[in-house]
Every structure is written in structure tokens, then in C-alpha cells.
Design an enzyme around this catalytic site. Structure first.
Site, PDB file in Angstrom:
ATOM      1  N   CYS A   1       5.483  -5.357   4.990  1.00 49.96           N
ATOM      2  CA  CYS A   1       5.853  -6.515   5.723  1.00 49.96           C
ATOM      3  C   CYS A   1       4.880  -7.766   5.471  1.00 49.96           C
ATOM      4  CB  CYS A   1       5.802  -6.319   7.363  1.00 49.96           C
ATOM      5  SG  CYS A   1       6.673  -4.900   7.793  1.00 49.96           S
TER       6      CYS A   1
ATOM      7  N   ARG B   1       7.085  -8.529   0.217  1.00 50.05           N
ATOM      8  CA  ARG B   1       6.574  -7.507   0.884  1.00 50.05           C
ATOM      9  C   ARG B   1       7.471  -6.720   1.805  1.00 50.05           C
ATOM     10  NH1 ARG B   1       1.012  -7.941   0.771  1.00 50.05           N
ATOM     11  NH2 ARG B   1       0.948  -6.318   2.766  1.00 50.05           N
TER      12      ARG B   1
ATOM     13  N   TRP C   1       9.975  -4.936   6.402  1.00 52.01           N
ATOM     14  CA  TRP C   1      10.279  -3.454   5.626  1.00 52.01           C
ATOM     15  C   TRP C   1      10.160  -2.462   6.804  1.00 52.01           C
ATOM     16  CZ3 TRP C   1       8.461   1.222   4.268  1.00 52.01           C
ATOM     17  CH2 TRP C   1       9.137   1.798   3.152  1.00 52.01           C
TER      18      TRP C   1
ATOM     19  N   ASN D   1       1.800  -5.871  10.630  1.00 51.91           N
ATOM     20  CA  ASN D   1       2.253  -5.182   9.431  1.00 51.91           C
ATOM     21  C   ASN D   1       1.297  -3.765   9.479  1.00 51.91           C
ATOM     22  OD1 ASN D   1       2.463  -4.497   6.767  1.00 51.91           O
ATOM     23  ND2 ASN D   1       0.773  -5.762   6.103  1.00 51.91           N
ATOM     24  N   GLY D   2       1.884  -3.017   9.399  1.00 46.83           N
ATOM     25  CA  GLY D   2       1.247  -1.783   9.331  1.00 46.83           C
ATOM     26  C   GLY D   2       2.007  -0.508  10.203  1.00 46.83           C
TER      27      GLY D   2
ATOM     28  N   GLU E   1       8.454   4.940 -17.706  1.00 50.43           N
ATOM     29  CA  GLU E   1       8.457   3.661 -16.959  1.00 50.43           C
ATOM     30  C   GLU E   1       9.800   3.054 -17.347  1.00 50.43           C
ATOM     31  OE1 GLU E   1       6.943   1.315 -15.462  1.00 50.43           O
ATOM     32  OE2 GLU E   1       7.461  -0.432 -16.004  1.00 50.43           O
TER      33      GLU E   1
ATOM     34  N   LYS F   1      12.416   1.715 -14.068  1.00 50.53           N
ATOM     35  CA  LYS F   1      13.015   0.510 -14.159  1.00 50.53           C
ATOM     36  C   LYS F   1      14.261   0.413 -13.870  1.00 50.53           C
ATOM     37  CE  LYS F   1       9.390  -2.420 -14.144  1.00 50.53           C
ATOM     38  NZ  LYS F   1       8.468  -1.116 -13.669  1.00 50.53           N
TER      39      LYS F   1
ATOM     40  N   GLU G   1      15.199   1.476 -10.437  1.00 47.21           N
ATOM     41  CA  GLU G   1      14.401   0.399  -9.396  1.00 47.21           C
ATOM     42  C   GLU G   1      15.458  -0.576  -9.221  1.00 47.21           C
ATOM     43  OE1 GLU G   1      10.651  -0.717 -10.440  1.00 47.21           O
ATOM     44  OE2 GLU G   1      10.091  -1.211  -8.362  1.00 47.21           O
TER      45      GLU G   1
ATOM     46  N   HIS H   1      14.662  22.699 -22.614  1.00 42.52           N
ATOM     47  CA  HIS H   1      14.418  23.444 -21.432  1.00 42.52           C
ATOM     48  C   HIS H   1      15.352  23.444 -20.262  1.00 42.52           C
ATOM     49  CE1 HIS H   1      11.459  25.217 -24.141  1.00 42.52           C
ATOM     50  NE2 HIS H   1      11.168  23.935 -24.078  1.00 42.52           N
TER      51      HIS H   1
ATOM     52  N   LYS I   1       7.309  -4.657  -2.434  1.00 46.90           N
ATOM     53  CA  LYS I   1       6.417  -4.685  -3.700  1.00 46.90           C
ATOM     54  C   LYS I   1       5.003  -3.941  -3.210  1.00 46.90           C
ATOM     55  CE  LYS I   1       4.566  -7.222  -7.254  1.00 46.90           C
ATOM     56  NZ  LYS I   1       5.324  -6.278  -8.421  1.00 46.90           N
TER      57      LYS I   1
HETATM   58  C1  AGP Z   1       7.038  -0.604 -10.096  1.00 44.39           C
HETATM   59  O1  AGP Z   1       7.877  -1.436 -10.969  1.00 44.39           O
HETATM   60  C2  AGP Z   1       7.271  -0.564  -8.675  1.00 44.39           C
HETATM   61  N1  AGP Z   1       7.534  -1.648  -8.169  1.00 44.39           N
HETATM   62  C3  AGP Z   1       6.139   0.331  -8.105  1.00 44.39           C
HETATM   63  O2  AGP Z   1       6.342   1.715  -8.544  1.00 44.39           O
HETATM   64  C4  AGP Z   1       4.746   0.130  -7.954  1.00 44.39           C
HETATM   65  O3  AGP Z   1       4.302   0.179  -9.510  1.00 44.39           O
HETATM   66  C5  AGP Z   1       3.983   1.001  -7.126  1.00 44.39           C
HETATM   67  O4  AGP Z   1       4.466   0.949  -5.898  1.00 44.39           O
HETATM   68  C6  AGP Z   1       2.491   0.861  -7.102  1.00 44.39           C
HETATM   69  O5  AGP Z   1       2.029  -0.513  -6.671  1.00 44.39           O
HETATM   70  P1  AGP Z   1       0.684  -1.031  -7.035  1.00 44.39           P
HETATM   71  O6  AGP Z   1       0.374  -1.253  -8.508  1.00 44.39           O
HETATM   72  O7  AGP Z   1       0.735  -2.549  -6.238  1.00 44.39           O
HETATM   73  O8  AGP Z   1      -0.199  -0.401  -6.549  1.00 44.39           O
END
Ligand code: AGP
Length: 576
Positions: free
Chosen positions: A2, A27, A70, A96-97, A449, A453, A456, A472, A571
Site C-alpha cells: 500500500c 505499491r 494492496w 500501510n501494514g 529470472e 518474468k 509475473e 529427472h 513492488k
Molecule cells: C521481481 O521482478 C519481482 N517484482 C519481485 O520478485 C522482487 O524481486 C521481490 O519482491 C523482492 O523485492 P526487493 O528487491 O524490493 O526486496
């Protein structure tokens, strides 16, 4: 997660809050709302959905608070959107929290005949403030904080006074210091358009702001100094500048990022006995790469842990070990908890962080800032590249050497020219529902990675495996409907990888190979090939992310997804 913002000054609060919330939308973005104070009453608008929905209902006032959500407790809806007001419409809060004891507090407040309008944990805060208010809002906040368990940053206003009170315990909150105006915000991006002077509130602090006054106390009521800091970046860096999405803009910024990152100094007095790397999500894959690199280069035993697992698996930590946390935001709750756990064992902590002044940066013994600049897209690209580059820098520094990579910036520029070719490839593949990514050794970290992506932002099921693991089990999935993205540079594992790709081809699998320029042989077993320049074997991971990120970006774009704000995500993940 948030995003929260507060404004008190001489301008229309609504305009400033809407602009700030747009910057904070990364956020969380499932609902948004604003409350202003005007003519001694509170005015509230809040809707399920994006911040832009607020634009239909402007409200007046030069003081107000806003929120972009969020969801954690209660599904996204108008009622569950913040801000919340008390039963008398006298106070309003944004939070937020997570308030962990909210059910008990709700029960207690219900006995006092408090009516709740939402399913959230946050609403208890405003009713507690109303309960404890005896003429001084900050006193009521102080009493309220004594009742709250969990993590929070919240801002509160009342209908009569030109002041905002903000409290912080475990979630970020900054004050933007202006002229005849002051701000609260979850992060600097929301206020950078108006001021570059900020104060990072610490946990257990409460601040009161009016348009020309700021005062901070701790939860015991002691006065705290105002530590004003200058922000190094400006608003242009946090805008799209003509690009369709922040993600592609941030991918294109990478030559500058690597140029800046290569200048960062990593120094170590003494060698740790063991290195423990902790991080979440994509940052975690930088950690996986770090695990391979540090052991290979500096010969120090190194272990990677997912942030969310670290404290629960009771890690064996010694005083002469080093715990390294990697995080773009510096606010990720699980990574932060790992740093706190390490400190309990008196183990030295090093944070590799992108956001200056963030909580993990401040709580770690040492911090090294990555030089990616502000990253807005939820999917991390340029910050990830800076993180993996920092793993090389760390690995060499632990051996008392400085990592260098001549021409790296030019190589990244060259890789970005693959954009058009990769776009065409994405057009060919964007309708597939499943992908496998493979890579060996350090390249496995990059396969992870690449798959993340695609999940995501393209919402495509993608799994990554060390190439040798395919046979395997996962090989059973391979068919012409499940393409394999094979990372197969000409390094010491080339022949082994080549055989693994052949195993896929023998089962009618489609293969896209990421290979080294000049490698004609790979064409024999691939449907499509993306070529990257030839470099030393160990350096290939530093070249592989650009094509993988471009591939995911263009696939998501062909699928017309909301690339910068993928569904269900945020994020900065400040909850467990
Ligand atoms: C990466 O594309 C993601 N959005 C997510 O996995 C991110 O790397 C993860 O939440 C960690 O965030 P940070 O680097 O702010 O700790």
C-alpha cells in the site's frame, strides 16, 4: 504494501495527493481513496480500482491524506478502500501494514458500540484514535500505538486542526519538507516533484506536520532531532519519458546503470568464514548467482536462503560469518526479518539495496547502494542487473580484488539492439501457455529470472531447471506445446547443455536458444536462436538478462497485459 500520502499547505491537497498516489501505485493498485479537510469537516472519496478512478470526484481542501491499496484483509471493494473515518466523521486515517491483533481490538470496540464499515484490519486504528482523543490528536495517536501489534505506517487527520500526525512501526514513512507545505509519503517518489528534502522516520516514531512546522517524538514521548536529507534523483527519472511502459524504459536505461554500478566500491577488512545470502523473488535469483560466484571466485562457503525461509529454518550463524541481504526496495518484510535475525546472533550484516535510506539499509551494519536509480515497474529489470553485477563485485572484493569488465556498457548497448528481433520472436510465441527455462551452473540463476518474468507480467506458466535436471522429471512435460528456452552460451558447460537441448528436440519440443555469436552448431537443434556477444565464460550471466527481459516484455505486450502493474502483485512487499 500500500502507498500512503499526506499533504498540508496552501495548494489543493486533492491534486497533490492524486499525483502522489500515481507515483505510489506500484505499491498496490486494487483500490484508492482520499480524505480532505475543508470548512471544518472531512470529505471522503474512495473506490475499488485504480487511482485514475478518483479523478471523477474532486474534493476541496488544503489538507488531506490518500491511499492506494494492496489487499491483505478484506477483498478489494469501495468499503475496504482507505481512508477510514470514525463513527462521528471527526477523524480519518490511511494505513500501510498489518494490525495483527485487530480481531481482539474489533471485539473490544464493538462492545463500546462502534460500528465497522469494512472487513479490514486498518479500520480499528481510526476508532481507537476516536476513543482516546481528549483534545490533542498526537496524544491520541500515542495511546493508540500502545494498543497496536503488527507493522504499520499510518497518517491521521481530524476535521478541525490544520495538522497531520504520522506514526511508523515496521512500514516505511517519510516526511517531505517543503516551503509553507509539508508532506508524508510511503516513499520519496510521491513528493519529489515538490521537494528534494526529506526526513526518513524511524520505527517507533510519531511526527506532527503543519504547513510550516515539523515535530518528531518517539513512542515514549521523547523529542527526536529532525534529520533532513537531500534526495539525489529527480522527477524525470521517475517518469515514462515517451516509453509505453516503465519496464521497457528501465530496460533501455541499463547502459547507464552498469556504467554507474561498475564505479561502486566494495571493501572488506576481513574474510568471513561463511557467507549467507538472503533475498526474495527476483532479488533472490541474484542471490543464487552470488552463491555460485562467491564460492567459485573467493572460495568462501556460501549459502542462499529465500527471505521467507531464513528465520524459520534456524540458520547456523557465527560471529565471523557475513549475512548479505539483497533488495531493490530495502523494505521487503522477509528480508528485513532475516537481517534482524542475523543481528540476534551478532553476525555482521551487509545490505545491497537500491532505495537510499530504506529500512534494510538503515538496519544493516554496512550498506552498498546499487546504482539503478528509481525503478517503478513492478517487474524488476535494471535493478536486477545492478544486483547481479554487485554479486561479481562482492565475489571479487572477498578475494581482495576489484571486479572490472571493460566494454560492458557497450555490450549492453549492443544487446539492446536485439529488441526488434526479440519482438518478432515474441509474436511467434506469445500464445503458448507453458514454458521451460534451462541453464547450467551460474546460468541457472538467470533461467530462474527469465521464468519469473514470464509468470509475473505475461501470466504464462514458466518453470526453470538446471539443464541436467530436466531428465529427472520435467522432460515428461515437454511437447510441441511447451517450448524450452535454453540458455546455452559457449562456456565450460556448453557440450553438456547441448546434449540436454537434444533431449528436448528428440521429444518434439520447440527450443529457443540463447547462444554465443558464431555458434552455428546450435542452429541444428534450435527452432530459434538469439545470439549474444562472446565474452569470458564467467561473465555470460551479465549478458543474458537483457534478451530474457525483452522476451518477457514483448510477450506480455502482445498479450495486452498491464505490464507495469501486473495483477495481484505489488513492488514493495512489506508483509510476511
Ligand atoms: C521481481 O521482478 C519481482 N517484482 C519481485 O520478485 C522482487 O524481486 C521481490 O519482491 C523482492 O523485492 P526487493 O528487491 O524490493 O526486496
Amino acid at each position: 504494501m500500500c502507498g500512503i500520502i499526506g499533504y498540508v499547505g496552501f495548494k489543493e491537497a486533492y491534486d497533490i495527493i492524486v499525483t502522489g498516489l500515481k507515483q505510489l501505485e506500484y505499491r498496490g493498485y486494487d483500490s484508492a481513496g482520499i480524505c480532505t479537510q475543508h470548512s471544518q469537516s472531512l470529505h471522503l472519496v474512495k473506490y475499488k480500482g485504480r487511482v485514475e478512478n478518483l479523478q471523477q470526484s474532486k474534493i476541496q481542501g488544503t489538507l488531506g491524506i490518500g491511499h492506494t491499496r494492496w489487499a491483505t484483509h478484506g477483498k478489494p471493494s469501495d468499503n475496504n478502500a482507505h481512508p477510514f473515518v470514525d463513527s462521528q466523521n471527526q477523524f480519518s486515517i490511511v494505513h500501510n501494514g498489518i494490525i495483527e491483533n485487530y480481531l481482539e481490538l474489533k471485539e473490544e470496540l464493538r462492545k463500546d458500540h462502534t460500528q465497522f464499515t469494512s472487513d479490514t484490519d486498518s479500520e480499528v486504528i481510526v476508532h481507537l484514535i476516536a476513543k482516546y482523543y481528549e483534545g490533542d490528536l498526537r496524544d491520541a495517536v500515542l495511546k493508540t500505538t500502545k494498543r497496536l501489534q503488527g507493522s504499520y505506517a499510518f497518517c491521521v487527520i481530524d476535521k478541525n486542526h490544520k495538522e497531520i500526525i504520522g506514526a511508523r512501526n515496521g512500514s516505511p514513512l517519510i516526511i517531505g519538507v517543503g516551503k509553507n507545505e509539508n508532506f508524508f509519503a510511503s516513499d520519496v517518489s510521491a513528493v519529489i516533484e515538490y521537494t528534494k528534502e526529506v526526513i526518513y522516520l524511524n520505527d517507533f516514531e510519531i511526527a506532527k506536520i503543519t504547513k510550516n512546522f515539523i515535530d518528531i517524538i518517539d513512542f515514549e514521548g521523547n523529542n527526536k532531532p529532525l534529520a533532513i536529507q537531500e534526495v539525489e534523483w529527480d522527477i524525470e527519472q521517475a517518469q515514462k519519458q515517451g516509453y509505453k511502459h516503465f519496464m521497457i524504459k528501465e530496460i533501455m536505461e541499463q547502459p547507464k546503470v552498469v556504467e554507474n554500478q561498475l564505479k561502486v566500491q566494495f571493501d572488506f577488512g576481513s574474510k568471513p568464514k561463511t557467507v549467507h545470502i538472503v533475498a526474495c523473488g527476483g532479488a533472490g535469483f541474484a542471490g543464487v548467482l552470488g552463491e555460485y560466484l562467491i564460492e567459485e571466485i573467493s572460495k568462501i562457503p556460501t549459502k542462499f536462503y529465500h527471505g521467507s525461509e531464513f528465520r524459520y529454518r534456524k540458520p547456523i550463524l557465527h560471529e565471523d560469518d557475513l549475512v548479505v541481504a539483497i533488495s531493490q526496495s530495502g523494505e521487503t518484510a522477509d528480508t528485513l526479518a532475516a537481517i534482524r535475525k542475523a543481528k540476534e546472533s551478532n553476525t555482521k550484516t551487509l545490505a545491497i539495496i537500491n532505495v537510499v535510506g530504506s529500512t534494510i539499509a538503515r538496519e544493516s551494519d554496512d550498506v552498498i547502494y546499487t546504482r539503478a536509480g528509481p525503478e517503478i515497474s513492478v517487474a524488476s529489470t535494471k535493478a536486477f542487473l545492478a544486483q547481479i553485477l554487485s554479486m561479481y563485485q562482492l565475489a571479487y572484493a572477498l578475494k581482495n580484488e576489484v571486479f572490472t569488465f571493460q566494454d560492458y556498457k557497450e555490450i549492453i548497448e549492443q544487446l539492446l539492439q536485439l529488441d526488434e528481433q526479440i519482438k518478432q520472436l515474441a509474436e511467434k510465441y506469445f500464445k503458448y501457455q507453458n514454458f521451460i527455462y534451462i541453464g547450467r551452473n551460474r546460468n541457472y540463476a538467470i533461467a530462474l529470472e527469465g521464468a519469473l518474468k514470464l509468470k509475473e507480467i505475461a501470466y504464462i506458466h514458466a518453470e526453470a531447471y538446471p539443464s541436467g535436471e530436466l531428465k529427472h522429471g520435467p522432460l515428461a512435460l515437454v511437447s510441441e506445446d511447451m517450448p524450452t528456452f535454453a540458455i546455452c552460451p559457449q562456456d565450460e558447460f556448453y557440450e553438456k547443455n547441448f546434449s540436454n537441448i537434444q533431449e528436448v528436440k528428440a521429444r518434439n519440443g520447440r527450443v529457443i536458444s540463447l547462444a554465443t555469436e558464431g555458434d552455428e552448431k546450435i542452429n541444428l537443434i534450435s527452432d530459434d536462436v538469439i545470439y549474444i556477444p562472446k565474452v569470458d565464460s564467467i561473465l555470460y550471466p551479465l549478458l543474458e538478462t537483457v534478451p530474457l527481459h525483452l522476451f518477457a516484455y514483448h510477450i506480455a505486450n502482445f498479450r495486452e497485459n498491464d505490464i507495469d502493474k501486473p495483477r495481484n502483485l505489488a513492488k514493495s512487499v512489506t508483509v510476511e
